[in-house]
Every structure is written in structure tokens, then in C-alpha cells.
Design a protein around this motif. Structure first.
Motif, PDB file in Angstrom:
ATOM      1  N   GLN A 359       3.149  14.379   1.200  1.00 50.28           N
ATOM      2  CA  GLN A 359       4.469  14.935   0.752  1.00 50.28           C
ATOM      3  C   GLN A 359       4.907  15.547   2.067  1.00 50.28           C
ATOM      4  O   GLN A 359       4.575  16.242   2.707  1.00 50.28           O
ATOM      5  N   GLU A 360       6.340  15.204   2.440  1.00 52.64           N
ATOM      6  CA  GLU A 360       7.056  15.611   3.447  1.00 52.64           C
ATOM      7  C   GLU A 360       8.076  16.803   2.919  1.00 52.64           C
ATOM      8  O   GLU A 360       8.014  17.119   1.708  1.00 52.64           O
ATOM      9  N   ASP A 361       9.047  17.118   3.517  1.00 51.67           N
ATOM     10  CA  ASP A 361      10.138  18.090   3.323  1.00 51.67           C
ATOM     11  C   ASP A 361      10.676  17.840   1.716  1.00 51.67           C
ATOM     12  O   ASP A 361      10.937  18.443   0.854  1.00 51.67           O
ATOM     13  N   ASP A 362      11.296  16.651   1.863  1.00 49.23           N
ATOM     14  CA  ASP A 362      12.229  16.197   0.690  1.00 49.23           C
ATOM     15  C   ASP A 362      11.681  14.695   0.034  1.00 49.23           C
ATOM     16  O   ASP A 362      12.199  13.892  -0.497  1.00 49.23           O
ATOM     17  N   ALA A 363      10.511  14.146   0.450  1.00 56.92           N
ATOM     18  CA  ALA A 363      10.095  13.007   0.131  1.00 56.92           C
ATOM     19  C   ALA A 363       8.601  12.897   0.026  1.00 56.92           C
ATOM     20  O   ALA A 363       7.756  13.862   0.619  1.00 56.92           O
ATOM     21  N   VAL A 364       8.132  12.047  -0.766  1.00 52.93           N
ATOM     22  CA  VAL A 364       6.811  11.652  -1.042  1.00 52.93           C
ATOM     23  C   VAL A 364       6.400  10.193  -0.554  1.00 52.93           C
ATOM     24  O   VAL A 364       7.023   9.377  -0.806  1.00 52.93           O
ATOM     25  N   THR A 365       5.527   9.976   0.338  1.00 54.76           N
ATOM     26  CA  THR A 365       5.010   8.586   0.850  1.00 54.76           C
ATOM     27  C   THR A 365       3.758   8.176   0.374  1.00 54.76           C
ATOM     28  O   THR A 365       2.753   8.864   0.401  1.00 54.76           O
ATOM     29  N   ILE A 366       3.522   7.109  -0.217  1.00 55.38           N
ATOM     30  CA  ILE A 366       2.359   6.235  -0.895  1.00 55.38           C
ATOM     31  C   ILE A 366       2.214   5.332   0.283  1.00 55.38           C
ATOM     32  O   ILE A 366       2.784   4.247   0.265  1.00 55.38           O
ATOM     33  N   SER A 367       0.965   5.189   0.877  1.00 51.60           N
ATOM     34  CA  SER A 367       0.446   4.524   1.720  1.00 51.60           C
ATOM     35  C   SER A 367      -0.593   3.433   1.217  1.00 51.60           C
ATOM     36  O   SER A 367      -1.488   3.908   0.574  1.00 51.60           O
ATOM     37  N   VAL A 368      -0.671   2.269   1.414  1.00 55.86           N
ATOM     38  CA  VAL A 368      -1.609   1.167   1.060  1.00 55.86           C
ATOM     39  C   VAL A 368      -2.002   0.431   2.108  1.00 55.86           C
ATOM     40  O   VAL A 368      -1.568  -0.195   3.005  1.00 55.86           O
ATOM     41  N   SER A 369      -3.490   0.778   2.642  1.00 54.70           N
ATOM     42  CA  SER A 369      -3.975   0.147   3.980  1.00 54.70           C
ATOM     43  C   SER A 369      -5.011  -0.880   3.418  1.00 54.70           C
ATOM     44  O   SER A 369      -6.048  -0.559   2.637  1.00 54.70           O
ATOM     45  N   ASP A 370      -5.045  -2.064   4.060  1.00 59.16           N
ATOM     46  CA  ASP A 370      -6.293  -3.062   4.058  1.00 59.16           C
ATOM     47  C   ASP A 370      -6.945  -2.995   5.098  1.00 59.16           C
ATOM     48  O   ASP A 370      -6.902  -2.520   6.244  1.00 59.16           O
ATOM     49  N   GLU A 371      -8.177  -4.134   5.033  1.00 58.43           N
ATOM     50  CA  GLU A 371      -9.065  -4.395   6.073  1.00 58.43           C
ATOM     51  C   GLU A 371      -8.784  -5.849   6.651  1.00 58.43           C
ATOM     52  O   GLU A 371      -9.857  -6.469   6.886  1.00 58.43           O
ATOM     53  N   GLY A 372      -7.826  -6.158   6.368  1.00 58.92           N
ATOM     54  CA  GLY A 372      -7.456  -7.703   6.895  1.00 58.92           C
ATOM     55  C   GLY A 372      -7.366  -7.754   8.285  1.00 58.92           C
ATOM     56  O   GLY A 372      -7.386  -7.072   9.202  1.00 58.92           O
ATOM     57  N   GLU A 373      -6.547  -8.847   8.701  1.00 58.46           N
ATOM     58  CA  GLU A 373      -6.172  -9.271  10.020  1.00 58.46           C
ATOM     59  C   GLU A 373      -4.968  -8.653  10.425  1.00 58.46           C
ATOM     60  O   GLU A 373      -4.468  -8.808  11.776  1.00 58.46           O
ATOM     61  N   GLY A 428      -6.140  -3.468  10.060  1.00 58.29           N
ATOM     62  CA  GLY A 428      -5.344  -4.340   9.281  1.00 58.29           C
ATOM     63  C   GLY A 428      -4.073  -3.789   9.067  1.00 58.29           C
ATOM     64  O   GLY A 428      -3.283  -3.459  10.109  1.00 58.29           O
ATOM     65  N   ALA A 429      -3.375  -3.748   7.730  1.00 58.13           N
ATOM     66  CA  ALA A 429      -2.189  -3.520   7.787  1.00 58.13           C
ATOM     67  C   ALA A 429      -1.856  -2.316   6.493  1.00 58.13           C
ATOM     68  O   ALA A 429      -2.642  -2.147   5.801  1.00 58.13           O
ATOM     69  N   THR A 430      -1.033  -1.627   6.952  1.00 57.03           N
ATOM     70  CA  THR A 430      -0.498  -0.299   6.013  1.00 57.03           C
ATOM     71  C   THR A 430       0.929  -0.365   5.551  1.00 57.03           C
ATOM     72  O   THR A 430       1.716  -0.658   6.597  1.00 57.03           O
ATOM     73  N   PHE A 431       1.101  -0.618   4.373  1.00 56.36           N
ATOM     74  CA  PHE A 431       2.501  -0.868   3.671  1.00 56.36           C
ATOM     75  C   PHE A 431       2.702   0.604   2.906  1.00 56.36           C
ATOM     76  O   PHE A 431       1.690   1.078   2.374  1.00 56.36           O
ATOM     77  N   TRP A 432       3.963   1.007   3.207  1.00 58.93           N
ATOM     78  CA  TRP A 432       4.189   2.559   2.542  1.00 58.93           C
ATOM     79  C   TRP A 432       5.537   2.368   2.006  1.00 58.93           C
ATOM     80  O   TRP A 432       6.153   1.670   2.289  1.00 58.93           O
ATOM     81  N   ILE A 433       5.535   3.121   0.859  1.00 58.86           N
ATOM     82  CA  ILE A 433       6.782   3.445   0.184  1.00 58.86           C
ATOM     83  C   ILE A 433       7.163   4.972   0.001  1.00 58.86           C
ATOM     84  O   ILE A 433       6.236   5.600  -0.191  1.00 58.86           O
TER      85      ILE A 433
END
Length: 448
Positions: A359-373, A428-433
Motif C-alpha cells: 500500500q502506498e499513499d493513494d494506491a495499492v500494488t499487487i505483484s506476481v513474481s515467477d521463477e522463470g527465465e 524471473g519476471a515480476t508483473f504488477w498492477i
């Protein structure tokens, strides 16, 4: 020139005249003294006492002559016109550059007046519409452009015309001389000329082929919906009946084959559904009902529905309770499913997929991290494009149509959120919304 300076002798005066202008001055003086002209008017440069050049306009005449007609008295005035000359030269230079830019530009360019009549255009503009310059100059804008009746677009153009905005860009349909219609991306700028008159400079790029291609793609997707969905539904029903044993026992080995067939048909149906969803998103047919929702509850609900590879599991890091976010419940779940499925697809068996919440000041970030290349650097700019795969070869190890991240991006942005990618610490890769925190209702604020 210094008004208090002593009057220069003729030779000193000529010495100060710019060498390139000396012939002009001498010719004017000769014509006046010989009687060829009664007045002498010339413009030239003369060196100031400080060393710089000053533009001067000389207006002189013979006020008295002797009995033989020779001038005995010459009178006149020298006027400093440096400011006027500099301004004129700048205007001519600007005009020259403007004409060069107009003619050399590959894009169509046209200037319209406040009365919406065409004042000037380049060859590209005329060719685009099929007119010669003599035919099109003076034509009114409404004869060349098919105006959009959308209220928002009308207001945007009205604000530009009234000077509330100085620039504008929009897509429009242009009307050609032969009646054909072409599609153009137009950018406009409001200009003021030296006479303090407002004009409008428009530049256009032909996007007709792009629009036609988009329509063909929409027709193709519609055909998929109609021609493939119905037979797939029939096949799915028949395979399920066979697998369910409703028509009796199956020969040995047939059950396994039918299970494979059912999974294959299911994948095809899922792909068609995703194509149709993507079409709806691109055409703006999808609407969003935004409401405050608990992001942790969304994560837990979605995680239970995602099918993982053998040995894979979810790990929740920093997934503490946070403020509600303003989202559409159905679509935010679809976005998370795409990200979690993508992480599972590109991670090996037994890997952990990490989901975190911040949680930040005015937003919430959801992150998904994998163990791929991870994502190859060369592919980053295409990452959220549709039908894109980092490995597009026929022998790639991970399948898919390259629609998942494109769908996630459009749905996320449709809900007012943002989406992105960073390289994961694990390699790996981390995608966030990221979504804005839902505003607190007035009654809840009073209760708090």
C-alpha cells in the motif's frame, strides 16, 4: 547614429557605407545630381560609431540649383529603419522556412482561416484528396471533412476553434474529389500571423489502410465466433457424454484418448473466448462497474482457481491487510488470473509463485513474481502487445496465443489502474498492477 555627432564630410560618409550597398548610394546620388531624378530614395547600411551596422533610409532632394542647373543645395533626411528591416528579414526567413516545410513534408498540410476557408496547402494535401491547388484553395472545411457528431468530439473541436486550446489531434474521415472517403489522423495548431490574424494549421496522415485492416480483423473474429463456436460446442457435448459413460462402456484405451480430446476442445474454446473478449475491449464495448473491494480477498479467491504445474505453489509475501481498492470485481479477477497463469506457465515444476501486496499513499500494488527465465530485453517493448510471444518459433516450450498480457493491460487501464513489469530478484519476471485506493464514503468518515 549619434544626433550630436559632427556632420560627416561626403568622403567620410561614403567610407562608412557598407561595401555591398555603396553602388546603390552612388547610383542614387548620381541620378539626383545629374537631374535624372528630382528625388533620391535609397536604403543601405552604414557603420555606427560603435562599430555595428545600422539600416538607414535616405530621402533627399535638390532644393536649389545655379544658372547652369547644377545643384547648390541638397536637403533631406536619414531615418534609422534597423528594427523594421530586421523584423521584415525575419518575416521573410520565417515565410521561406514555412514554405519549404509545407512543400517538403510527406504529410498533408493545410492552413484554414477563421471562416473555415482553405488559405494554403501543400501538394501532399491536394494529392491526398485528388484536387489541384487551384481547385482546392478557398474551399470550405465542411466540404472536405466528414464531421463527427459525438458530443465530446464536437466540444473538443469547438474549444480549439474558440482559442481555449492551442493544439488538437483527432481521427476524421476526409471527403475526396471523386466522392471516396479516406481516414486520416489529424493534428492542428492555432497560429497568429504578422497581421495578428488567427489561422489554423492542420497536418494529416493517411490511416485508411489501418482502419480497413482493423475492420477486416473484426470481421474475422466475428466469423470465428459464429463458425467455430457452434461446432465446438457440439463436439464438447459429445465428448463429455462419451467420457461420462452415458452411452455405455468404452473400449480399452479409448477413455484416455477422449480425455485428451476434451482437454483440446476446451483449450480451443478458451482461446476463442479470449479472442472475443479482446475484440470487445479494443472496440470499447466493455463497461466497468467500479466498487471498493479488499485486494487480499481478491488474491485469495483467484489463487484457488488457477491450475498450477506439478509441485508449484503460491507464496504470499507482505500480503497484509490494506485499504480497499476501486475496481470492477469480475475484471480485476480476470487480470489476476492472467498474471498468475502466466507466472505458472513460465516457471518450472516445483517453483514458487510469489504474490505480494503493498500500500502506498493513494494506491495499492499487487505483484506476481515467477521463477522463470525472465523477459528478454529485446522483447520488452512488445511485452503488452497482442499476439506477441518472446519465443515465436514452432518449437517453443511454452504455448499460447500471446493474448494474456494484452488483455490484462486493457482491462487494468479500463478500470483506471496501471500495469508494468520489472525483473524479479530471483532472475524471473515480476508483473504488477496498481489501483487507486477507494475514497472513504462520507458516512464512514463521520463514523470513524
Amino acid at each position: 547614429l549619434d544626433a550630436d555627432a559632427p556632420i560627416l564630410g561626403q568622403q567620410e560618409f561614403l567610407n562608412r557605407v557598407h561595401p555591398e550597398d555603396l553602388k546603390i548610394v552612388e547610383a542614387a546620388d548620381t541620378a539626383l545630381i545629374s537631374g535624372q531624378k528630382s528625388k533620391s530614395k535609397s536604403v543601405f547600411r552604414i557603420r555606427h560609431e560603435d562599430g555595428h551596422w545600422v539600416w538607414v533610409q535616405s530621402d533627399t532632394g535638390v532644393s536649389a540649383r545655379d544658372a547652369e542647373g547644377r545643384p547648390t543645395e541638397i536637403s533631406g533626411a536619414h531615418t534609422d529603419i534597423t528594427a523594421e528591416k530586421v523584423a521584415r528579414n525575419k518575416s521573410l526567413a520565417d515565410s521561406f522556412r514555412y514554405k519549404v516545410l509545407m512543400e517538403k513534408s510527406p504529410a498533408g498540410a493545410a492552413v484554414f482561416g477563421l471562416d473555415a476557408s482553405l488559405l494554403e496547402c501543400n501538394r501532399a494535401f491536394g494529392r491526398y484528396l485528388g484536387y489541384s491547388r487551384s481547385e482546392i484553395i478557398g474551399m470550405k472545411l465542411h466540404k472536405l471533412v466528414w464531421f463527427d457528431n459525438d458530443p465530446a468530439e464536437v466540444q473538443k473541436k469547438l474549444d480549439f476553434y474558440q482559442g481555449k486550446t492551442s493544439e488538437i489531434s483527432f481521427e476524421s474521415v476526409m471527403i475526396c474529389k471523386d466522392g471516396r472517403r479516406k481516414h486520416a489522423m489529424i493534428s492542428g495548431t492555432r497560429l497568429t500571423n504578422l497581421d495578428e490574424q488567427d489561422t489554423f494549421l492542420f497536418q494529416l496522415l493517411d490511416i485508411t489502410d489501418k482502419v480497413i485492416s482493423q475492420k477486416q480483423k473484426d470481421m474475422f473474429l466475428a466469423t470465428i465466433s459464429h463458425e467455430l463456436r457452434t461446432p465446438l460446442t457440439t463436439i464438447t457435448g459429445a465428448v463429455k457424454l462419451l467420457n461420462g459413460g452415458q452411452i455405455g462402456a468404452l473400449p480399452e484405451g479409448a477413455g484416455h484418448l477422449l480425455e485428451l480430446a476434451e482437454k483440446g476442445v476446451g483449450r480451443m474454446t478458451h482461446l476463442i473466448d479470449r479472442l472475443l473478449v479482446f475484440k470487445s475491449l479494443e472496440s470499447g464495448e466493455v463497461s466497468y462497474h467500479l466498487e471498493p473491494l479488499d485486494p487480499l480477498e481478491i488474491i485469495e479467491a483467484v489463487s484457488a482457481t488457477v491450475e498450477l504445474k506439478e509441485g508449484q505453489s503460491f507464496e504470499y509475501a507482505d500480503a497484509a491487510a490494506s485499504a480497499p481498492i476501486l475496481v470492477d470485481g469480475t475484471h480485476v479477477q480476470q487480470v489476476l488470473i492472467e498474471l498468475l497463469t502466466n507466472a505458472s506457465k513460465f516457471s518450472p515444476q516445483g517453483a514458487k509463485i510469489t504474490v505480494s501486496l503493498a500500500q502506498e499513499d493513494d494506491a495499492v500494488t499487487i505483484s506476481v513474481s515467477d521463477e522463470g527465465e525472465g523477459v528478454p530485453e529485446a522483447f520488452l517493448e512488445k511485452l503488452f502487445g497482442h499476439f506477441n510471444q518472446a519465443d515465436s518459433s514452432d518449437v517453443r516450450s511454452v504455448g499460447g496465443a500471446g493474448l494474456g498480457l494484452a488483455l490484462a493491460k486493457r482491462m487494468t487501464e479500463g478500470m483506471g489502474g496501471s500495469i508494468g513489469y520489472t525483473a524479479a530478484a530471483s532472475g524471473g519476471a515480476t508483473f504488477w498492477i496498481r489501483f487507486p485506493i477507494a475514497p472513504v464514503a462520507a458516512d464512514q468518515g463521520a463514523a470513524g
